[in-house]
Scaffold this motif. Structure first.
Motif, mmCIF file in Angstrom:
data_model
loop_
_atom_site.group_PDB
_atom_site.id
_atom_site.type_symbol
_atom_site.label_atom_id
_atom_site.label_comp_id
_atom_site.label_asym_id
_atom_site.label_seq_id
_atom_site.Cartn_x
_atom_site.Cartn_y
_atom_site.Cartn_z
ATOM 1 N N ARG A 184 14.624 74.044 68.216
ATOM 2 C CA ARG A 184 15.505 74.292 67.077
ATOM 3 C C ARG A 184 15.251 73.234 65.996
ATOM 4 N NH1 ARG A 184 16.540 78.914 69.002
ATOM 5 N NH2 ARG A 184 17.896 79.065 70.789
ATOM 6 N N PRO A 185 15.395 73.618 64.739
ATOM 7 C CA PRO A 185 15.246 72.640 63.661
ATOM 8 C C PRO A 185 16.211 71.479 63.859
ATOM 9 C CG PRO A 185 15.468 74.853 62.779
ATOM 10 C CD PRO A 185 15.740 74.941 64.245
ATOM 11 N N GLY A 186 15.724 70.274 63.609
ATOM 12 C CA GLY A 186 16.547 69.087 63.708
ATOM 13 C C GLY A 186 16.550 68.432 65.079
ATOM 14 N N GLU A 187 16.045 69.117 66.109
ATOM 15 C CA GLU A 187 15.987 68.507 67.431
ATOM 16 C C GLU A 187 14.847 67.495 67.481
ATOM 17 O OE1 GLU A 187 17.549 71.435 70.842
ATOM 18 O OE2 GLU A 187 15.674 72.123 69.929
ATOM 19 N N HIS B 294 19.706 81.933 63.202
ATOM 20 C CA HIS B 294 19.347 81.386 64.523
ATOM 21 C C HIS B 294 17.909 80.855 64.441
ATOM 22 C CE1 HIS B 294 20.114 80.897 68.768
ATOM 23 N NE2 HIS B 294 18.951 81.440 69.053
ATOM 24 N N PRO B 295 17.672 79.854 63.567
ATOM 25 C CA PRO B 295 16.289 79.411 63.304
ATOM 26 C C PRO B 295 15.606 78.782 64.525
ATOM 27 C CG PRO B 295 17.859 77.923 62.294
ATOM 28 C CD PRO B 295 18.651 79.070 62.835
ATOM 29 N N VAL B 296 14.322 79.061 64.633
ATOM 30 C CA VAL B 296 13.464 78.529 65.692
ATOM 31 C C VAL B 296 12.195 78.015 65.031
ATOM 32 C CG1 VAL B 296 12.108 79.150 67.719
ATOM 33 C CG2 VAL B 296 14.359 80.160 67.403
ATOM 34 N N VAL B 297 11.734 76.840 65.468
ATOM 35 C CA VAL B 297 10.480 76.299 64.944
ATOM 36 C C VAL B 297 9.337 77.136 65.519
ATOM 37 C CG1 VAL B 297 8.957 74.288 64.878
ATOM 38 C CG2 VAL B 297 11.439 73.974 64.721
ATOM 39 N N PRO B 298 8.479 77.713 64.662
ATOM 40 C CA PRO B 298 7.362 78.519 65.157
ATOM 41 C C PRO B 298 6.411 77.694 66.031
ATOM 42 C CG PRO B 298 7.681 78.872 62.811
ATOM 43 C CD PRO B 298 8.546 77.707 63.204
ATOM 44 N N GLY B 299 5.864 78.347 67.037
ATOM 45 C CA GLY B 299 4.938 77.678 67.945
ATOM 46 C C GLY B 299 3.751 77.063 67.244
ATOM 47 N N VAL B 300 3.246 77.721 66.215
ATOM 48 C CA VAL B 300 2.083 77.200 65.499
ATOM 49 C C VAL B 300 2.398 75.863 64.824
ATOM 50 C CG1 VAL B 300 2.495 78.462 63.342
ATOM 51 C CG2 VAL B 300 0.166 77.846 63.985
#
Length: 108
Positions: free
Chosen positions: A62-65, A23-29
């Motif tokens: 999300r990655p790819g968005e 369930h990958p999420v792009v880190p805020g940093v």
């Protein structure tokens, strides 16, 4: 002055390895780094980021968005930013900076 760009953080980005497997999420940093890059690309002079006094993460990226990053300079050394995926807000806040500096400020 308004600076805007659309980008996508791919699934292969190094920051995603092990970041919520399955369930990958792009880190805020990573997103804030792209906000800085958007401001730098629109600037005619080098700048140094001095802070993010206000940051709100609304929903995960999300990655790819395809995320649209909009940075609007409010006054000298201060800009508001908004990151969206279509109409969905991802992050917003304020970035402070100094023009004319060639490197990003680090911790004191």
């Amino acid at each position: 002055m308004v600076h805007e760009r659309v980008l996508s953080i791919g699934h292969e980005h190094l920051s995603l390895a092990g970041h919520f497997p399955g369930h990958p999420v792009v880190p805020g940093v990573v997103l804030l780094s792209e906000v800085i890059e958007t401001l730098r690309r629109g600037s005619t002079a080098p700048l140094s980021v001095t802070g993010f006094p206000v940051v709100k993460f609304s929903t995960p990226l999300r990655p790819g968005e395809a995320v649209t990053i909009r940075v609007e300079e409010e006054e000298a050394g201060r800009a508001a930013f908004l990151c969206t995926v279509q109409a969905r807000p991802i992050a917003s806040g304020v970035i402070e900076f100094r023009s004319g500096a060639s490197t990003q400020a680090g911790p004191a």
